[in-house]
Design an enzyme around this catalytic site. Structure first.
Site, mmCIF file in Angstrom:
data_model
loop_
_atom_site.group_PDB
_atom_site.id
_atom_site.type_symbol
_atom_site.label_atom_id
_atom_site.label_comp_id
_atom_site.label_asym_id
_atom_site.label_seq_id
_atom_site.Cartn_x
_atom_site.Cartn_y
_atom_site.Cartn_z
ATOM 1 N N TYR A 136 37.476 4.677 0.689
ATOM 2 C CA TYR A 136 37.918 4.215 2.009
ATOM 3 C C TYR A 136 37.528 2.754 2.228
ATOM 4 C CZ TYR A 136 38.142 4.008 7.148
ATOM 5 O OH TYR A 136 38.429 3.659 8.441
ATOM 6 N N ARG A 151 22.753 3.597 14.703
ATOM 7 C CA ARG A 151 24.154 3.184 14.771
ATOM 8 C C ARG A 151 24.435 2.444 16.074
ATOM 9 N NH1 ARG A 151 23.730 4.280 10.213
ATOM 10 N NH2 ARG A 151 24.845 5.836 8.946
ATOM 11 N N TRP A 155 22.407 17.482 11.432
ATOM 12 C CA TRP A 155 22.327 17.220 9.992
ATOM 13 C C TRP A 155 21.555 15.933 9.740
ATOM 14 C CZ3 TRP A 155 28.163 18.384 8.649
ATOM 15 C CH2 TRP A 155 28.352 19.772 8.686
ATOM 16 N N VAL A 204 41.674 5.704 18.953
ATOM 17 C CA VAL A 204 41.831 4.338 19.472
ATOM 18 C C VAL A 204 43.222 4.138 20.073
ATOM 19 C CG1 VAL A 204 41.672 1.878 18.915
ATOM 20 C CG2 VAL A 204 40.138 3.499 17.792
#
Length: 314
Positions: free
Chosen positions: A136, A208, A201, A12
């Site tokens: 997180y 999303r 995977w 970013v």
């Protein structure tokens, strides 16, 4: 304005640097991009020294310990401790040095695992996050708690943005530890080189919302200059632009001109099935904002990866 960007060499940060360099900066703005080489933000003394050196009036706080699903599952405590130290040091130094505004970067993974969709800004603290990355997630949630504290006790204008899945040039393309899209780009590249099938995977079914880093960068500039709430704001494409992991893999295969087979390794975890976020609040402020179409953004990212493979693959 002296704008300090922590995590300035990441995905970013590089996007903001590019957007500013391409003419979106303003004459009264001086931009300072710093990385972990400039200061260890887990150290309060090094963080203070950084603020002393640059004397910012504004901060965009991007620095964090980040990683994909499997790295999070292995290291939840490390993610919690490292990010708590970084965030506390940056926000407290900003307060002590009289910084006018801080915009921190959160993530949609901070939202409760058990929730209704679409998620919106009011729901952050409504229940535990997904167990795969609780360290997180909780550390990022605490930025919102701290922002409110600095606002109530000291009148500070500290806020946060919540982007959905970001991707673009300068991403972490590490297959083991990176996020899904850059990992897939690297996998397609290798499958094309070796003439083998592409193994994705999981089932390919999770969905999303992906946001292109350059779109996010333009929105960061708007938040820094115009957005005055302490409440966070979700920065995302609309719900209708959600794509499945399978569709993402197909878009990458098309952009990289990969003609091989797609195989789904269903022994690997899917993570959360979806985290659909509402961008209604963003649209109230910016009804006309144009996002880069997903396939165009994927194409540009793949082109960057191909051109910068030697550095990008690390």
């Amino acid at each position: 304005k002296r704008i300090l960007v922590t995590g300035g060499t990441g995905l970013v940060g590089r996007a903001i640097e590019k957007v500013v360099a391409d003419g979106e900066g303003q004459p009264d703005e001086e931009w300072i991009f710093v990385s972990s080489r400039d200061a260890d933000l887990t150290s309060s003394s090094e963080t203070k020294a950084l603020f002393e050196r640059h004397k910012p009036t504004h901060v965009i706080h991007l620095a964090a310990m980040v990683g994909g699903l499997f790295k999070n599952i292995r290291s939840n405590l490390d993610f919690w401790r490292t990010n708590i130290h970084i965030n506390d040091n940056v926000l407290h130094s900003a307060h002590e040095f009289g910084v006018q505004k801080v915009v921190s970067c959160l993530s949609t993974c901070i939202f409760p695992d058990k929730t209704t969709y679409p998620i919106d800004e009011t729901m952050i603290h409504n229940g535990p996050p997904h167990s795969s990355n609780f360290g997180y997630s909780y550390a990022k949630r605490m930025i919102d708690v701290q922002n409110r504290g600095y606002s109530e006790q000291h009148g500070r204008r500290f806020t946060a943005v919540i982007p959905t899945n970001v991707f673009g040039p300068h991403d972490n393309f590490n297959i083991e530890d990176g996020h899904v899209l850059p990992g897939l780009i690297h996998k397609v590249y290798l499958a094309k080189q070796s003439g083998s099938a592409l193994t994705v995977w999981g089932t390919g079914k999770p969905r999303r919302q992906f946001i292109y880093s350059l779109d996010l960068a333009r929105l960061f500039l708007w938040v820094l200059r115009e957005y005055d709430e302490v409440e966070p704001i979700i920065l995302s494409v609309g719900e209708e632009d959600e794509v499945s992991i399978r569709e993402a893999a197909e878009a990458i295969a098309e952009a990289m001109e990969f003609r091989g087979e797609l195989v789904f390794d269903t022994t690997k975890s899917d993570g959360q099935f979806k985290k659909t976020a509402s961008n209604a609040k963003l649209r109230q402020y910016l009804p006309g904002f144009q996002f880069t179409p997903f396939r165009k953004a994927v194409k540009e990212t793949c082109a960057w990866f191909n051109a910068n493979y030697a550095n990008a693959r690390k």
